[in-house]
Design a protein around this motif. Structure first.
Motif, short mmCIF file in Angstrom:
data_model
loop_
_atom_site.label_atom_id
_atom_site.label_comp_id
_atom_site.label_asym_id
_atom_site.label_seq_id
_atom_site.Cartn_x
_atom_site.Cartn_y
_atom_site.Cartn_z
N LEU A 115 22.14 6.31 31.81
CA LEU A 115 23.36 5.28 33.09
C LEU A 115 25.10 5.55 32.14
CD1 LEU A 115 21.64 2.76 34.40
CD2 LEU A 115 22.29 4.85 35.43
N ARG A 116 25.50 5.96 33.12
CA ARG A 116 27.56 5.50 32.47
C ARG A 116 27.38 4.32 31.88
NH1 ARG A 116 31.77 10.53 34.55
NH2 ARG A 116 32.71 8.86 33.25
N GLY A 117 28.23 4.22 30.49
CA GLY A 117 28.69 2.95 30.30
C GLY A 117 27.54 2.04 29.97
N SER A 118 25.83 2.53 29.53
CA SER A 118 25.14 2.04 28.83
C SER A 118 25.14 2.04 27.53
CB SER A 118 23.91 3.10 29.71
OG SER A 118 23.10 2.30 28.38
N ARG A 119 25.10 0.83 26.90
CA ARG A 119 24.72 0.84 25.19
C ARG A 119 23.71 1.55 24.64
NH1 ARG A 119 24.03 -5.64 24.60
NH2 ARG A 119 22.06 -3.85 24.64
N ALA A 120 22.67 2.29 25.34
CA ALA A 120 22.09 2.95 24.72
C ALA A 120 22.63 3.95 24.15
CB ALA A 120 20.62 3.11 25.60
N ARG A 121 23.66 4.86 25.13
CA ARG A 121 24.19 6.16 24.78
C ARG A 121 24.50 6.34 23.16
NH1 ARG A 121 29.42 8.57 27.61
NH2 ARG A 121 29.44 10.31 25.87
N ARG A 122 24.76 5.11 22.17
CA ARG A 122 25.18 5.38 21.36
C ARG A 122 24.71 5.04 20.67
NH1 ARG A 122 27.91 0.51 22.87
NH2 ARG A 122 27.00 -1.23 21.76
N LEU A 123 22.64 4.20 20.13
CA LEU A 123 21.33 4.73 20.05
C LEU A 123 21.11 6.59 19.69
CD1 LEU A 123 18.82 3.72 18.81
CD2 LEU A 123 17.80 4.20 21.04
N TYR A 124 21.36 6.95 21.28
CA TYR A 124 21.23 8.11 21.31
C TYR A 124 21.63 9.30 20.45
CZ TYR A 124 17.63 6.73 24.90
OH TYR A 124 16.97 6.12 25.78
N ALA A 125 22.98 8.85 20.51
CA ALA A 125 24.29 9.37 19.80
C ALA A 125 23.92 9.45 18.34
CB ALA A 125 25.53 9.47 20.25
#
Length: 154
Positions: A115-125
């Motif tokens: 989801l846009r804005g999800s903190r999980a995006r940093r984990l994936y990056a």
């Protein structure tokens, strides 16, 4: 980091995972104006395939789920949810590292949407995923096939 492990999921796990999904996604979906608890749970029920899923346990208790669904051009990382008390303690990174190590051995490309804005995006990056495209709700990410000798920090 807590003592964690995974076990194969079964059809009996679907309601626990659906309830966890409703809790974990609530803040992001509300921010995006898209939260409907019934729909959030039903979408999980409709897309949950136990054969492609693992239940995450911490100290022997249910703590989350992760799925890796094979597709034509890649495998899709889906239904990766951790209970709030477990989040931020390193379990998510360890689970993801373990799963991606197996994908690297098999030379698999891995895709996901977050989801846009999800903190999980940093984990994936941090684990080598890059943005492929975005829409009003989702960010689609891909982790290319492993390059020999490459080690993504985690």
């Amino acid at each position: 980091m807590a003592d964690w492990g995974t076990r194969p999921a079964s059809a009996a796990d679907v309601e626990a995972v659906a309830a966890l999904r409703a809790v974990v996604l609530r803040a992001d979906l509300e921010r995006l104006g898209r939260y409907d608890e019934r729909r959030v749970r039903q979408r999980l029920r409709d897309g949950f395939v136990p054969e492609h899923s693992r239940v995450i346990e911490v100290g022997g208790a249910f703590a989350g789920c992760v799925s890796l669904r094979p597709a034509e051009d890649a495998h899709w990382l889906e239904h990766f949810y951790l209970t709030p008390p477990v989040q931020g303690g390193g379990v998510g990174g360890a689970v993801l590292r373990d799963l991606l190590d197996r994908c690297d051995r098999d030379g698999l490309v891995v895709r996901l949407n977050v989801l846009r804005g999800s903190r999980a995006r940093r984990l994936y990056a941090r684990h080598g995923f890059v943005v492929e495209s975005e829409d009003a709700v989702d960010v689609f990410m891909v982790r290319p096939r492993s390059v020999p000798g490459r080690r993504v920090p985690g």
